[in-house]
Scaffold this active site. Structure first.
Site, PDB file in Angstrom:
ATOM      1  CG  ASP A   7     -36.962  39.233 -76.724  1.00 41.47           C
ATOM      2  OD1 ASP A   7     -36.790  39.506 -77.924  1.00 41.47           O
ATOM      3  OD2 ASP A   7     -36.735  38.103 -76.246  1.00 41.47           O
ATOM      4  CB  ILE A   8     -39.959  35.429 -74.252  1.00 42.19           C
ATOM      5  CG1 ILE A   8     -40.548  34.524 -73.190  1.00 42.19           C
ATOM      6  CG2 ILE A   8     -39.044  34.653 -75.196  1.00 42.19           C
ATOM      7  CD1 ILE A   8     -41.560  33.520 -73.735  1.00 42.19           C
ATOM      8  CG  ASN A  67     -31.519  40.762 -85.670  1.00 44.19           C
ATOM      9  OD1 ASN A  67     -30.573  41.544 -85.749  1.00 44.19           O
ATOM     10  ND2 ASN A  67     -31.904  40.243 -84.518  1.00 44.19           N
ATOM     11  CG  HIS A  79     -38.930  41.069 -84.691  1.00 45.58           C
ATOM     12  ND1 HIS A  79     -39.059  40.079 -85.638  1.00 45.58           N
ATOM     13  CD2 HIS A  79     -37.751  40.823 -84.057  1.00 45.58           C
ATOM     14  CE1 HIS A  79     -38.012  39.276 -85.582  1.00 45.58           C
ATOM     15  NE2 HIS A  79     -37.189  39.715 -84.631  1.00 45.58           N
ATOM     16  CG  LEU A  80     -37.426  48.759 -84.072  1.00 43.83           C
ATOM     17  CD1 LEU A  80     -36.150  48.677 -84.905  1.00 43.83           C
ATOM     18  CD2 LEU A  80     -38.126  50.101 -84.327  1.00 43.83           C
ATOM     19  CG  HIS A  81     -34.606  43.136 -81.531  1.00 45.37           C
ATOM     20  ND1 HIS A  81     -34.688  42.083 -80.642  1.00 45.37           N
ATOM     21  CD2 HIS A  81     -34.629  42.579 -82.769  1.00 45.37           C
ATOM     22  CE1 HIS A  81     -34.765  40.936 -81.319  1.00 45.37           C
ATOM     23  NE2 HIS A  81     -34.722  41.212 -82.603  1.00 45.37           N
ATOM     24  N   GLY A 109     -29.290  37.148 -88.242  1.00 39.88           N
ATOM     25  CA  GLY A 109     -29.710  36.529 -86.982  1.00 39.88           C
ATOM     26  C   GLY A 109     -31.209  36.527 -86.765  1.00 39.88           C
ATOM     27  CD  GLN A 110     -36.278  38.052 -90.026  1.00 44.01           C
ATOM     28  OE1 GLN A 110     -35.629  38.288 -91.051  1.00 44.01           O
ATOM     29  NE2 GLN A 110     -37.565  38.320 -89.915  1.00 44.01           N
TER      30      GLN A 110
HETATM   31  P1  AMP Z   1     -34.911  37.733 -84.059  1.00 42.83           P
HETATM   32  O1  AMP Z   1     -33.750  36.843 -83.728  1.00 42.83           O
HETATM   33  O2  AMP Z   1     -34.496  39.114 -84.508  1.00 42.83           O
HETATM   34  O3  AMP Z   1     -35.867  37.070 -85.034  1.00 42.83           O
HETATM   35  O4  AMP Z   1     -35.666  37.992 -82.712  1.00 42.83           O
HETATM   36  C1  AMP Z   1     -36.744  37.218 -82.280  1.00 42.83           C
HETATM   37  C2  AMP Z   1     -36.964  37.572 -80.828  1.00 42.83           C
HETATM   38  O5  AMP Z   1     -38.241  37.090 -80.445  1.00 42.83           O
HETATM   39  C3  AMP Z   1     -35.947  36.948 -79.883  1.00 42.83           C
HETATM   40  O6  AMP Z   1     -35.279  37.982 -79.170  1.00 42.83           O
HETATM   41  C4  AMP Z   1     -36.796  36.069 -78.971  1.00 42.83           C
HETATM   42  O7  AMP Z   1     -36.337  36.047 -77.639  1.00 42.83           O
HETATM   43  C5  AMP Z   1     -38.158  36.730 -79.102  1.00 42.83           C
HETATM   44  N1  AMP Z   1     -39.296  35.861 -78.818  1.00 42.83           N
HETATM   45  C6  AMP Z   1     -39.525  34.627 -79.318  1.00 42.83           C
HETATM   46  N2  AMP Z   1     -40.689  34.161 -78.865  1.00 42.83           N
HETATM   47  C7  AMP Z   1     -41.211  35.111 -78.057  1.00 42.83           C
HETATM   48  C8  AMP Z   1     -42.399  35.220 -77.280  1.00 42.83           C
HETATM   49  N3  AMP Z   1     -43.317  34.242 -77.215  1.00 42.83           N
HETATM   50  N4  AMP Z   1     -42.611  36.364 -76.577  1.00 42.83           N
HETATM   51  C9  AMP Z   1     -41.708  37.358 -76.615  1.00 42.83           C
HETATM   52  N5  AMP Z   1     -40.562  37.318 -77.331  1.00 42.83           N
HETATM   53  C10 AMP Z   1     -40.319  36.217 -78.038  1.00 42.83           C
END
Ligand code: AMP
Length: 114
Positions: free
Chosen positions: A30-31, A87, A100-102, A93-94
């Site tokens: 994750d960024i 999410n 995507h699975l965190h 909070g999506q």
């Molecule tokens: P969500 O809030 O569950 O939709 O999570 C989206 C996640 O994507 C967040 O934790 C962001 O930090 C992550 N994210 C967004 N853009 C990027 C990217 N370019 N590379 C890696 N992670 C990202």
């Protein structure tokens, strides 16, 4: 489904710190990590939300979890423990509408979430 940032990562148009890839799944750091280990495991097919899953996606979702397990072992957090989170939509909070699975770990995580 409109293209998301994750579609662009899958297409190689935006770089990522890849930790795993096969023909169905991509996983990358994750960024904006919320824990020492914060990896996103995503299917290559674009599915907007968990609510859009269909019975035919059952095996794919199972594979996301097993890939998370494998990455947790490889990154050394399997023994200490970790959290897997999907999410879904606004209240979940999506932010990115490509499921995507965190995978979160590497420190004690609070429960319940805020
Ligand atoms: P969500 O809030 O569950 O939709 O999570 C989206 C996640 O994507 C967040 O934790 C962001 O930090 C992550 N994210 C967004 N853009 C990027 C990217 N370019 N590379 C890696 N992670 C990202």
């Amino acid at each position: 489904m409109p293209a998301t940032i994750f579609s662009k990562i899958i297409a190689g148009e935006i770089p990522c710190k890849k930790v795993y890839e096969d023909n169905q799944i991509l996983a990358f750091h994750d960024i904006k990590p919320q824990a020492p280990v914060h990896v996103l495991i995503i299917p290559k097919v674009p599915i907007a939300t968990i609510d859009d899953l269909e019975p035919a996606d059952e095996a794919l979702v199972g594979r996301l979890v097993l890939v998370a397990q494998r990455i947790a072992r490889e990154l050394g957090i399997a023994e200490s423990g970790y959290r897997l989170v999907f999410n879904c939509r606004d209240h979940g909070g999506q932010e990115v509408h490509h499921i995507h699975l965190h995978l979160l770990g590497g420190r004690q995580l609070a429960w319940p979430p805020g």
